[in-house]
Design an enzyme around this catalytic site. Sequence first.
Site, PDB file in Angstrom:
ATOM      1  N   ASP A  81       0.875  -1.186   0.000  1.00 28.48           N
ATOM      2  CA  ASP A  81       0.000   0.000   0.000  1.00 28.48           C
ATOM      3  C   ASP A  81       0.905   1.228   0.000  1.00 28.48           C
ATOM      4  O   ASP A  81       2.138   1.091  -0.086  1.00 28.48           O
ATOM      5  CB  ASP A  81      -0.951  -0.022   1.217  1.00 28.48           C
ATOM      6  CG  ASP A  81      -2.300   0.615   0.877  1.00 28.48           C
ATOM      7  OD1 ASP A  81      -2.310   1.788   0.480  1.00 28.48           O
ATOM      8  OD2 ASP A  81      -3.342  -0.068   0.990  1.00 28.48           O
ATOM      9  N   HIS A 101      -2.856   3.302  -4.542  1.00 26.03           N
ATOM     10  CA  HIS A 101      -2.255   2.829  -3.284  1.00 26.03           C
ATOM     11  C   HIS A 101      -0.857   2.273  -3.540  1.00 26.03           C
ATOM     12  O   HIS A 101      -0.491   1.212  -3.025  1.00 26.03           O
ATOM     13  CB  HIS A 101      -3.140   1.758  -2.638  1.00 26.03           C
ATOM     14  CG  HIS A 101      -4.381   2.324  -1.987  1.00 26.03           C
ATOM     15  ND1 HIS A 101      -4.340   3.130  -0.870  1.00 26.03           N
ATOM     16  CD2 HIS A 101      -5.699   2.203  -2.301  1.00 26.03           C
ATOM     17  CE1 HIS A 101      -5.575   3.476  -0.521  1.00 26.03           C
ATOM     18  NE2 HIS A 101      -6.419   2.935  -1.373  1.00 26.03           N
ATOM     19  N   GLU A 157      -9.756   2.771  -5.194  1.00 25.74           N
ATOM     20  CA  GLU A 157      -9.400   4.152  -4.867  1.00 25.74           C
ATOM     21  C   GLU A 157      -8.214   4.671  -5.688  1.00 25.74           C
ATOM     22  O   GLU A 157      -7.206   5.079  -5.129  1.00 25.74           O
ATOM     23  CB  GLU A 157      -9.083   4.257  -3.365  1.00 25.74           C
ATOM     24  CG  GLU A 157     -10.283   3.911  -2.503  1.00 25.74           C
ATOM     25  CD  GLU A 157      -9.993   4.001  -0.995  1.00 25.74           C
ATOM     26  OE1 GLU A 157     -10.891   4.447  -0.278  1.00 25.74           O
ATOM     27  OE2 GLU A 157      -8.901   3.632  -0.549  1.00 25.74           O
TER      28      GLU A 157
END
Length: 543
Positions: A199, A260, A324
């Site tokens: 991440d 990410h 995202e």
Amino acid sequence: MKMNLLAGLMMTISIGVNVQAKESNALQIIPEPQKTVLSAGQFTLSGTTVVVCNPSDDSKSVGDNLVGIIQNSLGVECRISDKYAPHQSAIVLTINKNSAANPEAYQLKIEHSKILISASSAQGLFYGVQTLRQMLPVQKTGAGTCSLPCLTITDEPRFAYRGLHLDVSRHFFDKAFIFKYIDLMAMYKFNKFHWHLTDDQGWRIEVKKYPKLTSVSSVRVDCKGDTVKGFYTQQDIREVVAYAASRYVEVIPEIEMPGHAQAALAAFPALSCSGGPFKVETTWGVFNDVFCAGNDKTFDFLCDVLDEVIPLFPGKYFHIGGDECPKVRWERCVKCQARIKAESLKNEHELQGYFMRRIEKHLMEKGKKMIGWEEILEGGVSKTATVMSWTSVKGGLKAASLGNEVVMCPQKECYFDHCQGVEAEEPPSFGHGQFLPLKSVYNFDPIPAAMPADQRKFVLGGQANVWSEHIPDTRQVEYMLFPRALAMSECLWSDPGKKNFERFECKVALHTERLRSMGVVVADSWNRASTKEKWEKLQPKGL
Ligand code: TNX
């Protein structure tokens, strides 16, 4: 007179059974078995009990596991034998290879002089042993013996996918803890461990071709000046995967892309649209710098990474994230815009679709099935991808309507980084106002009422996610996990028609004691008046 005697005798038996049942752990199994039929009498387990298994099949490894469990609980070592002698105190483990039954199903029969556990596979047998394990004394007694009520349990899971996730990027948890996590999963019949390995805040898996992914991307200095670092070597990964396999848990690795990805970009800024420089992120959120989708070097790099990582994980699934991913960099990137044109894509959302499909093709060539967060639905998803629905069940509904397989983990019921009690009484957790008490988890059903009947077959199951932004250590992981994971295990295994929260609460009290005696941290938040009051307040008022 004769009749009265008989009636009296029957009553004694039934009272006896009831008293026994009330006191017995045998009826407090989590997840609740599909069918339990209690009968009169009991079996005495002791050091003279023999564990019978067939040395030429996998029942032997399950037998060894059982011997360890009994030793741990009662302090006696049972002998393993390949022959059953009638009237001997025995636990007989049998794999019926020719049976067409669900490989995860089992039958556990406790009779006066023997216990029979049978299944069509070693995995089913293993689950039978886990059920038996929960019947043993809660505290390690070392007493050498215990009594179990006679009964028959016939059991199988409702869903094939029963997952727990762990984010090791935001905070790192070492290999020893991962073993413990897997042990606890197996005890409650979870079978998929989703390992969130990368991440923005840390890359946690060794890739030999790109040593900077560990020397640079696995280290960050947080706002207090503390260094947070750590990664798993490929040898660590192999050990975890083997450990999990021996407990019938498939490890699903996740390598996040295209978003990410800032930890990776800190080491390889040329793979971003702007060229950097970047640091391994020290705050939480969603960051704009992502892998450049117009640069072929991005795909070369990611395919190299996948080629090294894939052979470490023999399971079916590979998770590539997909969630995202802001599009602002792509909008202004010459290479990304050129890609949109060359591939006749409509916009940046379709560019994300292109990205995912290109990666999926590579995974499929290596024999893996791609799984991604619901955002992989953006810009067109291929039929073969499995979708994890997380913001709500909507992504899952859409995916199922397209004929894609779905794993349900809507945050309202499945995000164990959310607060499980009244915020002021709990340690820091994700977000503000997020409230996920035990009861809300227990009420979760991976099949939403709104899903058309013919699409329900696409729901493989569900998963609880443990994001670690606000979970700095392993004790906190356990606190967030228990007892909510117990509720999740029932949601994924048991018949929803038999759900009863009051009964479940009694079981939770017993299991809390057992888990604590094993050195596991378990939260009491569910049992506080303030939590119950808050839950009641949030319920929609009746008409
Ligand atoms: C959303 S769920 C995220 C994570 C965060 C989590 C916090 C998902 C696919 N993305 O990056 O850690 O919320 O609850």
